[in-house]
Motif scaffolding. Structure first.
Motif, mmCIF file in Angstrom:
data_model
loop_
_atom_site.group_PDB
_atom_site.id
_atom_site.type_symbol
_atom_site.label_atom_id
_atom_site.label_comp_id
_atom_site.label_asym_id
_atom_site.label_seq_id
_atom_site.Cartn_x
_atom_site.Cartn_y
_atom_site.Cartn_z
ATOM 1 N N SER A 146 49.711 31.741 41.324
ATOM 2 C CA SER A 146 48.362 31.188 41.213
ATOM 3 C C SER A 146 47.315 32.160 41.745
ATOM 4 C CB SER A 146 48.268 29.843 41.948
ATOM 5 O OG SER A 146 48.704 29.942 43.289
ATOM 6 N N TRP A 147 47.683 32.961 42.757
ATOM 7 C CA TRP A 147 46.754 33.978 43.276
ATOM 8 C C TRP A 147 46.525 35.065 42.236
ATOM 9 C CZ3 TRP A 147 47.521 37.956 47.758
ATOM 10 C CH2 TRP A 147 46.275 38.295 48.285
ATOM 11 N N PHE A 148 47.598 35.455 41.530
ATOM 12 C CA PHE A 148 47.455 36.432 40.456
ATOM 13 C C PHE A 148 46.604 35.862 39.325
ATOM 14 C CE2 PHE A 148 49.023 38.225 36.409
ATOM 15 C CZ PHE A 148 48.669 39.553 36.605
ATOM 16 N N ALA A 149 46.846 34.589 38.976
ATOM 17 C CA ALA A 149 46.034 33.955 37.937
ATOM 18 C C ALA A 149 44.567 33.905 38.346
ATOM 19 C CB ALA A 149 46.558 32.546 37.659
ATOM 20 N N GLN A 150 44.313 33.626 39.626
ATOM 21 C CA GLN A 150 42.940 33.635 40.119
ATOM 22 C C GLN A 150 42.317 35.017 39.973
ATOM 23 O OE1 GLN A 150 42.442 32.912 44.326
ATOM 24 N NE2 GLN A 150 40.417 33.847 44.278
ATOM 25 N N ALA A 151 43.099 36.056 40.275
ATOM 26 C CA ALA A 151 42.584 37.418 40.180
ATOM 27 C C ALA A 151 42.224 37.774 38.746
ATOM 28 C CB ALA A 151 43.618 38.406 40.728
ATOM 29 N N VAL A 152 43.065 37.386 37.790
ATOM 30 C CA VAL A 152 42.804 37.686 36.381
ATOM 31 C C VAL A 152 41.601 36.897 35.879
ATOM 32 C CG1 VAL A 152 43.731 37.528 34.045
ATOM 33 C CG2 VAL A 152 45.200 38.310 35.919
ATOM 34 N N ALA A 153 41.620 35.568 36.118
ATOM 35 C CA ALA A 153 40.515 34.734 35.651
ATOM 36 C C ALA A 153 39.218 35.076 36.384
ATOM 37 C CB ALA A 153 40.855 33.257 35.857
ATOM 38 N N GLY A 154 39.318 35.356 37.681
ATOM 39 C CA GLY A 154 38.137 35.693 38.449
ATOM 40 C C GLY A 154 37.497 36.980 37.974
#
Length: 228
Positions: A146-154
């Motif tokens: 989820s942290w990686f997904a946040q980094a990509v989406a962010g």
């Protein structure tokens, strides 16, 4: 409702109730976030987008994932921390002399497993090692995903804002090292860590009758690792 269904609802009431509450909250966030995002577009002189387009946008994805990763971080750290760290008088802590992973006998694994123990707890190879740490591994893995997904989406959401302001977009690595990504992460982490610390110390002196997260009402403040 049949007796079988009633029994299923009773046996899984905690998961079902919080699962439904999650879906309602996520739905509310989607509508509120859509309205706020369109307000921002209007302020920039741009046309509004539909709800479906917003749900598929990086703006919605980063708002969701930045909260998910902080929650999974909280559980991951709490699960691992309570193996070794103690809090006298808290039901969230093991007893003061029980720090550590405990013996095979106490954990009922290998030769000490019972007939109704999970299969991997009865093995004596790598499967027992993995299963003995499976909850922490899962929470840690979900946090990282989820942290990686946040980094990509962010990164995508941040670059959309920069493009609307006629600024150059940032690369993913540059974004991950930048202030926006860490501001989003740390503002969630600090709140989750405060919540865990508050629960650990407040449960020493305060009670909630009938809750397994609280000691029995009449239990002394100094009793540690005692649940209702």
């Amino acid at each position: 409702m049949t007796a079988k269904r009633r029994r299923f609802v009773r046996d899984n009431g905690l998961t079902l109730a919080f699962g439904m509450a999650f879906l309602l909250a996520l739905t509310g966030q989607a509508f509120a976030g859509h309205a706020e995002f369109n307000n921002e577009l209007a302020a920039d002189g741009l046309a509004p987008i539909g709800l479906a387009a917003y749900l598929a946008s990086s703006e919605f994805a980063v708002d969701v994932t930045e909260n998910w990763q902080s929650e999974y971080l909280q559980f991951f750290l709490f699960i691992l921390g309570t193996v070794w760290l103690l809090q006298r008088g808290s039901p969230e802590s093991k007893e003061i002399d029980e720090a550590g992973p405990e013996s095979d006998k106490e954990q009922r694994v290998g030769q000490y497993a019972r007939a109704d123990s999970p299969h991997w707890a009865r093995t004596r190879d790598w499967r027992q090692t993995v299963y003995s740490r499976s909850l922490g591994l899962l929470m840690g893995g979900l946090f990282l995903l989820s942290w990686f997904a946040q980094a990509v989406a962010g990164s995508a959401a941040y670059n959309e804002q920069r493009l609307r302001q006629l600024q150059r977009p940032m690369g993913w690595g540059e974004y991950v090292l930048g202030a926006d990504f860490w501001s989003r992460s740390l503002q969630n982490w600090q709140s989750e860590l405060l919540a865990v610390a508050s629960m650990a110390i407040f449960s020493v002196y305060l009670r909630q009758r009938g809750s397994p997260e609280s000691k029995p009402v009449g239990t002394p403040h100094g009793a540690t690792g005692v649940e209702s």
